[in-house]
Motif scaffolding. Structure first.
Motif, mmCIF file in Angstrom:
data_model
loop_
_atom_site.group_PDB
_atom_site.id
_atom_site.type_symbol
_atom_site.label_atom_id
_atom_site.label_comp_id
_atom_site.label_asym_id
_atom_site.label_seq_id
_atom_site.Cartn_x
_atom_site.Cartn_y
_atom_site.Cartn_z
ATOM 1 N N GLU A 47 72.241 78.437 3.838
ATOM 2 C CA GLU A 47 73.121 79.461 4.525
ATOM 3 C C GLU A 47 73.886 79.848 4.378
ATOM 4 O O GLU A 47 74.639 80.598 3.623
ATOM 5 C CB GLU A 47 72.363 79.693 6.006
ATOM 6 C CG GLU A 47 71.248 79.354 6.875
ATOM 7 C CD GLU A 47 70.562 80.733 6.115
ATOM 8 O OE1 GLU A 47 71.099 81.469 5.630
ATOM 9 O OE2 GLU A 47 69.288 80.429 6.189
ATOM 10 N N ASN A 51 75.651 82.179 1.202
ATOM 11 C CA ASN A 51 77.042 83.493 2.272
ATOM 12 C C ASN A 51 78.643 83.165 1.722
ATOM 13 O O ASN A 51 78.604 84.513 0.934
ATOM 14 C CB ASN A 51 77.774 83.257 3.932
ATOM 15 C CG ASN A 51 76.830 83.462 4.571
ATOM 16 O OD1 ASN A 51 75.481 84.493 3.903
ATOM 17 N ND2 ASN A 51 76.584 82.917 5.800
ATOM 18 N N TYR A 55 78.993 86.769 -0.400
ATOM 19 C CA TYR A 55 79.683 87.492 1.117
ATOM 20 C C TYR A 55 81.367 87.114 0.049
ATOM 21 O O TYR A 55 82.158 87.992 -0.113
ATOM 22 C CB TYR A 55 79.791 87.064 2.427
ATOM 23 C CG TYR A 55 78.869 87.907 2.981
ATOM 24 C CD1 TYR A 55 78.327 89.048 2.574
ATOM 25 C CD2 TYR A 55 77.691 86.980 3.111
ATOM 26 C CE1 TYR A 55 77.664 89.825 3.631
ATOM 27 C CE2 TYR A 55 76.744 87.448 3.747
ATOM 28 C CZ TYR A 55 76.707 89.029 4.178
ATOM 29 O OH TYR A 55 74.925 89.197 3.981
ATOM 30 N N GLY A 105 72.495 82.769 10.022
ATOM 31 C CA GLY A 105 73.122 82.492 9.041
ATOM 32 C C GLY A 105 73.706 81.555 9.264
ATOM 33 O O GLY A 105 73.841 79.819 9.666
HETATM 34 MG MG LIG Z 1 74.124 84.143 5.512
#
Ligand SMILES: [Mg+2]
Ligand SMILES: Nc1ncnc2c1ncn2[C@@H]1O[C@H](COP(=O)(O)OP(=O)(O)O)[C@@H](O)[C@H]1O
Lengths: 134, 283
Positions: A47, A51, A55, A105
């Protein structure tokens, strides 16, 4: 508590998420981690690494094998120099996503480990540190 | 840059046989000929020298993009492609061109032994020409290699998504490895198609071979389940080992009422039960 081993692995692309998982798995096995705890840790790694890629525009995973009272554990830091998270409370809400994910997440990862620390600010990147005892 | 001297061209033509022999010996010594058939290689060296000669006759050695070099470029592209298919690396492939340098330089040295200025000029030009051809080979090799990898990935995608019929009305889909979006798409399409083709009522998705079930995998699974339900069929997820079950709970995933089983056998038993069938011992 004494640090025994540590290192860093880049997480730039989707493939690196798989590599981060593999490294975490190997390290956790080296700590003698139970299958259940190992599976939880590796899932949290998946997770947080994703990310960082999706992101954070890519980042790094720092790892450190720790020991306390004859018990080993693994501390991992996921850091990126991306946009950071403007509203931490919102991001730490089950089901909230800015990108069409399930929004579980960060909160899920937190529940899967023993310690979880999120350090982020707009424009200052994101740093998540987790610890899981064997 | 001036074209190569006609004298050089004639020298290449006249000594083509010995040039090929030396070139082949050099290729062999470099280790770049592994996996290659000697006959093929000999034919390729001869063909290349012919084409090179024709190119030099019609065109300028300093502009490989010109039409006079079309045939040479095409030859090298085909060569790169076949080498990529044979599993050679870019270095081995480019060695085909670069190992012509030695024999060709030696030839020029012999032919121009009385004219050192001419020799230097011709050596430079031949060298630049072969470098450019070598680089072209590497570039096209890389493209071919990428194409081969892409094709293998696509083949693997299909290979890794076999839908198997377990019983009349029961399909199973054993998933193995990492579930990315592209694979989920392929998996979903082939499963839905088989449901239609076989008129199956129950589909079992087995995730025994999926080591990590994170929220992305879960999202892909749920999409597949939704699509199966929209087709009027039912879905069971098997291979949910205890550690995976716990992880799913901690992640806070909502499996939307999908029945899960620890292994495929239990899932099949449930599927048969739902179809009103039972397995009994014979006799
Ligand atoms: Mg995530
Ligand atoms: N490393 C990061 N950099 C910037 N934003 C992030 C990062 N990690 C998470 N976020 C933000 O927090 C939200 C929630 O993340 P997460 O719980 O993993 O759910 P999801 O990935 O499904 O969106 C993301 O949608 C994103 O907006």
């Amino acid at each position: 508590m004494s640090a025994e081993q540590s290192g860093t692995q880049p997480i730039l692309l989707e493939q690196d998420v798989v590599r981060a998982r593999q490294l975490a798995r190997t390290l956790a096995q080296g700590c003698g981690m139970s299958l259940i705890n190992l599976t939880k840790l590796v899932t949290a790694v998946s997770e947080l690494a994703r990310n960082a890629v999706v992101y954070g525009g890519g980042g790094h995973m720092d790892w450190q094998v720790v020991e306390k009272d004859h018990r080993k554990g693994l501390r991992l830091t996921f850091r990126d120099e991306g946009p950071g998270i403007p509203d931490i409370k919102l991001a730490m809400t089950d089901g909230w996503t800015s990108g069409g994910g399930l929004g579980l997440g960060l909160t899920g990862a937190k529940r899967l480990v023993d310690e979880f620390e999120l350090d982020t600010a707009p424009g200052a990147g994101t740093r998540v540190t987790i610890l899981r005892w064997a | 840059m001036a074209a190569l001297q006609p004298f050089t061209l004639t020298a290449i033509r006249t000594h083509q046989a010995s040039l090929v022999a030396e070139w082949l010996a050099g290729l062999d010594a470099s280790g770049a000929t592994r996996n290659l058939k000697a006959d093929d290689l000999k034919r390729q060296t001869e063909e290349f020298l012919d084409l090179l000669h024709a190119g030099l006759q019609n065109g300028d050695a300093s502009n490989l993009n010109a039409g006079a070099w079309d045939e040479v470029r095409l030859f090298l592209e085909k060569l790169s492609h076949s080498r990529a298919l044979l599993g050679q690396d870019s270095q081995q492939t480019a060695t085909f061109i670069f190992s012509l340098k030695g024999p060709l330089f030696a030839l020029l040295q012999r032919e121009y032994s009385e004219q050192p200025a001419q020799l230097a000029n011709q050596l430079l030009q031949v060298s630049e020409l072969l470098d450019a051809l070598g680089l072209h080979t590497i570039r096209t090799f890389q493209k071919s290699r990428e194409a081969v990898i892409k094709r293998q990935q696509e083949e693997l995608l299909e290979l890794s998504t076999p839908v198997v019929k377990l019983w009349d009305g029961v399909l199973a889909l054993p998933m193995i490895g990492t579930l990315d979006s592209q694979r989920t798409q392929v998996v979903m399409e082939s499963l839905l198609q088989r449901i239609v083709d076989t008129g199956s009522e129950i589909a079992i998705i087995d995730i025994t071979g999926v080591p990590t079930v994170d929220t992305l995998v879960a999202q892909h699974l749920l999409k597949t389940v939704t699509a199966i339900r929209l087709m009027g069929a039912d879905c069971i997820i098997s291979g949910v080992r205890p550690q995976i079950a716990q992880t799913i709970v901690h992640l806070g995933l909502d499996l939307q009422g999908v029945v899960t089983k620890a292994n495929l056998a239990d899932a099949l038993k449930l599927a048969l039960h739902r179809l009103g069938l039972s397995v009994a011992k014979a006799g």
